[in-house]
Design a protein around this motif. Structure first.
Motif, PDB file in Angstrom:
ATOM      1  N   MET A 128     -34.418 -16.308  12.900  1.00  0.00           N
ATOM      2  CA  MET A 128     -33.544 -17.003  13.848  1.00  0.00           C
ATOM      3  C   MET A 128     -34.303 -18.097  14.571  1.00  0.00           C
ATOM      4  SD  MET A 128     -31.263 -14.012  15.443  1.00  0.00           S
ATOM      5  CE  MET A 128     -29.791 -13.443  14.647  1.00  0.00           C
ATOM      6  N   LEU A 129     -35.522 -17.757  15.001  1.00  0.00           N
ATOM      7  CA  LEU A 129     -36.332 -18.754  15.699  1.00  0.00           C
ATOM      8  C   LEU A 129     -36.699 -19.895  14.759  1.00  0.00           C
ATOM      9  CD1 LEU A 129     -38.833 -16.723  17.891  1.00  0.00           C
ATOM     10  CD2 LEU A 129     -37.180 -18.422  18.663  1.00  0.00           C
ATOM     11  N   GLY A 130     -37.072 -19.516  13.536  1.00  0.00           N
ATOM     12  CA  GLY A 130     -37.560 -20.519  12.603  1.00  0.00           C
ATOM     13  C   GLY A 130     -36.481 -21.453  12.111  1.00  0.00           C
ATOM     14  N   LEU A 131     -35.279 -20.912  11.942  1.00  0.00           N
ATOM     15  CA  LEU A 131     -34.235 -21.713  11.319  1.00  0.00           C
ATOM     16  C   LEU A 131     -33.163 -22.164  12.303  1.00  0.00           C
ATOM     17  CD1 LEU A 131     -33.901 -19.635   8.052  1.00  0.00           C
ATOM     18  CD2 LEU A 131     -35.244 -21.672   8.422  1.00  0.00           C
TER      19      LEU A 131
ATOM     20  N   ILE B 178     -35.526 -32.059   9.178  1.00  0.00           N
ATOM     21  CA  ILE B 178     -36.081 -32.496   7.900  1.00  0.00           C
ATOM     22  C   ILE B 178     -37.598 -32.401   7.927  1.00  0.00           C
ATOM     23  CG2 ILE B 178     -36.343 -34.489   6.380  1.00  0.00           C
ATOM     24  CD1 ILE B 178     -33.527 -35.286   7.183  1.00  0.00           C
ATOM     25  N   ILE B 179     -38.179 -32.764   9.055  1.00  0.00           N
ATOM     26  CA  ILE B 179     -39.615 -32.596   9.213  1.00  0.00           C
ATOM     27  C   ILE B 179     -39.799 -31.320  10.017  1.00  0.00           C
ATOM     28  CG2 ILE B 179     -41.732 -33.596  10.125  1.00  0.00           C
ATOM     29  CD1 ILE B 179     -40.150 -36.329   9.855  1.00  0.00           C
ATOM     30  N   PRO B 180     -40.111 -30.225   9.317  1.00  0.00           N
ATOM     31  CA  PRO B 180     -40.056 -28.918   9.985  1.00  0.00           C
ATOM     32  C   PRO B 180     -41.230 -28.678  10.921  1.00  0.00           C
ATOM     33  CG  PRO B 180     -40.751 -28.682   7.706  1.00  0.00           C
ATOM     34  CD  PRO B 180     -40.502 -30.132   7.922  1.00  0.00           C
ATOM     35  N   ASN B 181     -40.964 -27.825  11.928  1.00  0.00           N
ATOM     36  CA  ASN B 181     -42.081 -27.386  12.760  1.00  0.00           C
ATOM     37  C   ASN B 181     -42.744 -26.189  12.083  1.00  0.00           C
ATOM     38  OD1 ASN B 181     -40.258 -25.374  13.160  1.00  0.00           O
ATOM     39  ND2 ASN B 181     -39.899 -25.804  15.317  1.00  0.00           N
TER      40      ASN B 181
END
Lengths: 95, 249
Positions: free
Chosen positions: B52-55, B60-63
């Motif tokens: 949930m946190l990640g997505l 487009i430029i992911p953390n």
């Protein structure tokens, strides 16, 4: 908007370049340690023997023929264990 | 017995004792909520929180978080593609959840004062046994009785069949045992070693620095093993799936 598009295309080509350079030198970077390999083989042989003996004991208690089936299935289980080890070792060599 | 022993400082097995948190009984079946179930729930919640946190922000430029999520997805997708092929895609949700659950259980077990779910044979054998039953059923559904040909390798003379077939069947039956024992033994041994080394630190006083250095190294190794064992469990599941989908013995 237009600037974003060119930026994206730029990024795309850069990602492709980076990916192709990565693919050349590491396609499989996870390898079990030697101890892990040995443990794997040991577990294979012991598990097959245990299953063989378990089947043997079960059949013996069912037919009251102790220790006939235990001995037969112990031998079969040991062979199965060696067969397993042989297969694992072969797949290790291929990698 | 466990309560008496807990006073003993170096009791490497004490960390694996199961305690009941709430007693639940249905008929004669004891389904109490134990510390083991508690950490299973924690692992599941941790996985959910992780994704949930990640997505939550799909950029487009992911953390870093998003990269970790995408890497784990790609890792399992690649594993399935190389080991099972295109047919394996249908099993992606199962294999992915399996990997994430075992991986998180192993990792959470490394946190001090926590409990390692995967160090119990009952848990790992439940996994391996269910996979074994599922894969065998799948093999029979996909190939019918032709799946039984797996137990009789081609090229074996007919008079060898009475010996070869039991051996192949035992070898097949030993799969879930080997799979679960491997995961359980690795977790049990690793955590016991950590506990024993931690005991040395206290016993040796000032010179405890030496085992402390060793402990740090072992801890790093255990973190790697936590991943490696989850990986091995998953890759073997993939291999068994492949055997069920395309038997070629």
């Amino acid at each position: 908007m237009h600037g974003d598009d060119t930026k994206l295309k730029n990024l795309d080509s850069r990602i492709k370049e980076a990916k192709s350079s990565i693919k050349q030198n590491n396609n499989q970077n996870i390898k079990p340690s030697p101890i892990g390999k040995v443990l794997k083989l040991a577990v294979e042989i012991v598990a097959a023997m245990a299953i063989g003996v378990a089947i043997g004991l079960f059949l013996d208690s069912y037919f009251n023929t102790r220790p006939l089936f235990t001995i037969v299935f112990f031998l079969l289980g040991s062979s199965a264990g060696i067969l397993n080890v042989f297969r694992v070792a072969k797949s290790m060599q291929n990698n | 017995m466990a309560a008496e022993k807990s006073t003993n400082l170096i009791d490497p097995i004490h960390q694996f004792v199961i305690t009941r948190i709430t007693d639940i009984k249905i008929g004669n079946v004891d389904i109490s909520f134990t510390n083991s179930s508690q950490f299973m729930v924690i692992a599941t919640l941790a996985i959910m929180a992780f994704f949930m946190l990640g997505l939550s922000k799909k950029s487009i430029i992911p953390n870093r978080f998003q990269i970790m999520c995408e890497l784990s997805y790609e890792f399992i997708a690649n594993l399935l593609r190389t080991n099972v092929g295109d047919q394996g895609k249908a099993f992606f949700p199962f294999v992915f959840s399996l990997f994430m659950f075992i991986f998180f259980c192993n990792l959470i077990g490394l946190i001090p004062y926590s409990f390692t779910v995967t160090s119990h044979f009952a848990v790992t054998f439940a996994f391996a046994g269910l996979i074994f039953i599922g894969v065998t059923t799948l093999g029979f559904i996909k190939n019918g009785f032709g799946y039984l040909r797996m137990f009789y390798p081609s090229g074996v003379p007919i008079y060898m069949a009475p010996v070869i077939i039991p051996i192949e069947i035992i070898s097949y039956l030993s799969r879930p045992v080997a799979l679960s024992v491997r995961l359980m033994a690795n977790m049990l041994a690793g955590h016991s070693i950590i506990k024993i080394f931690a005991g040395f630190i206290v016993m040796m006083g000032f010179f405890g620095v030496i085992p402390l250095a060793g402990l740090v190294a072992i801890y790093a190794l255990e973190t790697f093993i936590a991943f490696l064992q989850a990986y091995i469990f998953t890759i073997l599941t993939c291999i068994y799936l492949n055997d069920a989908l395309h038997p070629h013995h």
